[in-house]
Design a protein around this motif. Structure first.
Motif, PDB file in Angstrom:
ATOM      1  N   ALA A  69       0.841  -1.202   0.000  1.00  0.00           N
ATOM      2  CA  ALA A  69       0.000   0.000   0.000  1.00  0.00           C
ATOM      3  C   ALA A  69       0.876   1.252   0.000  1.00  0.00           C
ATOM      4  CB  ALA A  69      -0.934  -0.004   1.211  1.00  0.00           C
ATOM      5  N   LEU A  70       1.910   1.247   0.831  1.00  0.00           N
ATOM      6  CA  LEU A  70       2.817   2.400   0.887  1.00  0.00           C
ATOM      7  C   LEU A  70       3.474   2.641  -0.464  1.00  0.00           C
ATOM      8  CD1 LEU A  70       4.436   1.754   4.366  1.00  0.00           C
ATOM      9  CD2 LEU A  70       3.047   3.733   3.747  1.00  0.00           C
ATOM     10  N   GLU A  71       4.014   1.612  -1.075  1.00  0.00           N
ATOM     11  CA  GLU A  71       4.680   1.758  -2.374  1.00  0.00           C
ATOM     12  C   GLU A  71       3.734   2.337  -3.418  1.00  0.00           C
ATOM     13  OE1 GLU A  71       7.877   1.321  -3.255  1.00  0.00           O
ATOM     14  OE2 GLU A  71       8.364   0.844  -1.175  1.00  0.00           O
ATOM     15  N   THR A  72       2.516   1.845  -3.451  1.00  0.00           N
ATOM     16  CA  THR A  72       1.528   2.334  -4.411  1.00  0.00           C
ATOM     17  C   THR A  72       1.192   3.797  -4.151  1.00  0.00           C
ATOM     18  OG1 THR A  72       0.594   0.134  -4.744  1.00  0.00           O
ATOM     19  CG2 THR A  72      -0.830   2.013  -5.280  1.00  0.00           C
ATOM     20  N   LEU A  73       0.986   4.151  -2.886  1.00  0.00           N
ATOM     21  CA  LEU A  73       0.632   5.530  -2.548  1.00  0.00           C
ATOM     22  C   LEU A  73       1.739   6.513  -2.924  1.00  0.00           C
ATOM     23  CD1 LEU A  73      -1.138   5.012   0.885  1.00  0.00           C
ATOM     24  CD2 LEU A  73      -2.203   5.658  -1.294  1.00  0.00           C
ATOM     25  N   PHE A  74       2.990   6.136  -2.681  1.00  0.00           N
ATOM     26  CA  PHE A  74       4.093   7.033  -3.065  1.00  0.00           C
ATOM     27  C   PHE A  74       4.041   7.334  -4.564  1.00  0.00           C
ATOM     28  CE2 PHE A  74       6.403   5.255   0.756  1.00  0.00           C
ATOM     29  CZ  PHE A  74       6.352   6.418   1.481  1.00  0.00           C
ATOM     30  N   GLY A  75       3.875   6.307  -5.376  1.00  0.00           N
ATOM     31  CA  GLY A  75       3.841   6.502  -6.822  1.00  0.00           C
ATOM     32  C   GLY A  75       2.651   7.340  -7.280  1.00  0.00           C
ATOM     33  N   LEU A  76       1.471   7.065  -6.735  1.00  0.00           N
ATOM     34  CA  LEU A  76       0.278   7.806  -7.126  1.00  0.00           C
ATOM     35  C   LEU A  76       0.349   9.272  -6.720  1.00  0.00           C
ATOM     36  CD1 LEU A  76      -2.549   5.248  -6.255  1.00  0.00           C
ATOM     37  CD2 LEU A  76      -1.796   5.957  -8.536  1.00  0.00           C
ATOM     38  N   LEU A  77       0.787   9.516  -5.497  1.00  0.00           N
ATOM     39  CA  LEU A  77       0.865  10.898  -5.018  1.00  0.00           C
ATOM     40  C   LEU A  77       1.865  11.718  -5.819  1.00  0.00           C
ATOM     41  CD1 LEU A  77       0.590  10.232  -1.192  1.00  0.00           C
ATOM     42  CD2 LEU A  77      -1.049  11.533  -2.583  1.00  0.00           C
ATOM     43  N   ARG A 101      -1.100  -0.907  18.790  1.00  0.00           N
ATOM     44  CA  ARG A 101      -1.382  -0.461  17.419  1.00  0.00           C
ATOM     45  C   ARG A 101      -0.204  -0.878  16.554  1.00  0.00           C
ATOM     46  NH1 ARG A 101      -1.446   5.148  16.676  1.00  0.00           N
ATOM     47  NH2 ARG A 101      -2.742   4.828  14.873  1.00  0.00           N
ATOM     48  N   VAL A 102      -0.471  -1.546  15.471  1.00  0.00           N
ATOM     49  CA  VAL A 102       0.580  -1.982  14.553  1.00  0.00           C
ATOM     50  C   VAL A 102       0.630  -0.997  13.384  1.00  0.00           C
ATOM     51  CG1 VAL A 102       1.334  -3.811  13.010  1.00  0.00           C
ATOM     52  CG2 VAL A 102       0.274  -4.391  15.198  1.00  0.00           C
ATOM     53  N   CYS A 103       1.831  -0.466  13.095  1.00  0.00           N
ATOM     54  CA  CYS A 103       1.992   0.539  12.045  1.00  0.00           C
ATOM     55  C   CYS A 103       3.246   0.255  11.225  1.00  0.00           C
ATOM     56  CB  CYS A 103       2.132   1.938  12.645  1.00  0.00           C
ATOM     57  SG  CYS A 103       0.790   2.446  13.724  1.00  0.00           S
ATOM     58  N   VAL A 104       3.211   0.700   9.986  1.00  0.00           N
ATOM     59  CA  VAL A 104       4.394   0.680   9.128  1.00  0.00           C
ATOM     60  C   VAL A 104       4.551   2.089   8.567  1.00  0.00           C
ATOM     61  CG1 VAL A 104       5.497  -0.308   7.087  1.00  0.00           C
ATOM     62  CG2 VAL A 104       4.022  -1.751   8.528  1.00  0.00           C
ATOM     63  N   THR A 105       5.790   2.605   8.627  1.00  0.00           N
ATOM     64  CA  THR A 105       6.096   3.950   8.155  1.00  0.00           C
ATOM     65  C   THR A 105       7.174   3.871   7.082  1.00  0.00           C
ATOM     66  OG1 THR A 105       5.589   4.886  10.311  1.00  0.00           O
ATOM     67  CG2 THR A 105       6.941   6.231   8.853  1.00  0.00           C
ATOM     68  N   ASP A 106       7.048   4.727   6.074  1.00  0.00           N
ATOM     69  CA  ASP A 106       8.099   4.827   5.068  1.00  0.00           C
ATOM     70  C   ASP A 106       8.182   6.271   4.587  1.00  0.00           C
ATOM     71  OD1 ASP A 106      10.192   4.044   3.464  1.00  0.00           O
ATOM     72  OD2 ASP A 106       8.999   2.771   2.150  1.00  0.00           O
ATOM     73  N   PHE A 107       9.284   6.588   3.958  1.00  0.00           N
ATOM     74  CA  PHE A 107       9.620   7.957   3.558  1.00  0.00           C
ATOM     75  C   PHE A 107      10.213   7.934   2.151  1.00  0.00           C
ATOM     76  CE2 PHE A 107      12.922  11.210   3.163  1.00  0.00           C
ATOM     77  CZ  PHE A 107      12.209  12.353   3.452  1.00  0.00           C
ATOM     78  N   ARG A 108       9.879   8.961   1.376  1.00  0.00           N
ATOM     79  CA  ARG A 108      10.499   9.156   0.062  1.00  0.00           C
ATOM     80  C   ARG A 108      10.922  10.620  -0.080  1.00  0.00           C
ATOM     81  NH1 ARG A 108       9.949   4.555   0.219  1.00  0.00           N
ATOM     82  NH2 ARG A 108       9.372   3.046  -1.351  1.00  0.00           N
ATOM     83  N   SER A 109      12.093  10.786  -0.691  1.00  0.00           N
ATOM     84  CA  SER A 109      12.581  12.117  -1.028  1.00  0.00           C
ATOM     85  C   SER A 109      12.772  12.185  -2.530  1.00  0.00           C
ATOM     86  CB  SER A 109      13.897  12.421  -0.312  1.00  0.00           C
ATOM     87  OG  SER A 109      14.390  13.671  -0.720  1.00  0.00           O
ATOM     88  N   TYR A 110      12.277  13.260  -3.119  1.00  0.00           N
ATOM     89  CA  TYR A 110      12.395  13.450  -4.559  1.00  0.00           C
ATOM     90  C   TYR A 110      13.260  14.669  -4.868  1.00  0.00           C
ATOM     91  CZ  TYR A 110       8.514  10.211  -4.338  1.00  0.00           C
ATOM     92  OH  TYR A 110       7.722   9.124  -4.057  1.00  0.00           O
ATOM     93  N   LEU A 111      14.072  15.067  -3.903  1.00  0.00           N
ATOM     94  CA  LEU A 111      14.938  16.230  -4.079  1.00  0.00           C
ATOM     95  C   LEU A 111      16.181  15.868  -4.848  1.00  0.00           C
ATOM     96  CD1 LEU A 111      14.599  17.806  -0.544  1.00  0.00           C
ATOM     97  CD2 LEU A 111      13.474  18.486  -2.655  1.00  0.00           C
TER      98      LEU A 111
END
Length: 111
Positions: A69-77, A101-111
């Motif tokens: 889900a995270l990978e898909t959201l990064f690309g779509l956004l 609460r179980v969570c997964v976090t990820d980060f992308r930089s496009y700079l």
């Protein structure tokens, strides 16, 4: 500029377990997006559109893994809002375990 969407919550199918594939569960999303705001061109991020895209994508795709889900959201956004510089997204399944609460976090930089 940075927009933050906190505690976006909705019901969706997400997970590997049998009961997760048949019954929607609570999903919570936090998202922080830094972007290049240009006043003259009125280039801004519509936070309602960002929230709607996140929710509709997770509901429609019925992901097996939070990571997918995270990978898909990064690309779509990034495709929808090319002025994005960085994205930080956390997806939580708050009711999957009784004592946390179980969570997964990820980060992308496009700079």
């Amino acid at each position: 500029m940075t927009i933050s969407i906190r505690s976006l919550h909705f019901q969706a199918i997400m997970g590997l377990l049998d009961f997760e594939r048949t019954s929607p569960q609570c999903i919570e999303v936090d998202c922080e997006i830094a972007y290049g705001y240009q006043k003259e061109e009125r280039r801004f991020l519509d936070y309602a559109e960002v929230a709607s895209l996140i929710e509709s994508t997770i509901k429609q795709e019925k992901f097996l893994l939070v990571e997918d889900a995270l990978e898909t959201l990064f690309g779509l956004l990034k495709a929808k809002f090319p002025q994005i510089e960085t994205i930080n997204i956390t997806i939580c399944k708050p009711d999957i375990l009784p004592n946390c609460r179980v969570c997964v976090t990820d980060f992308r930089s496009y700079l």
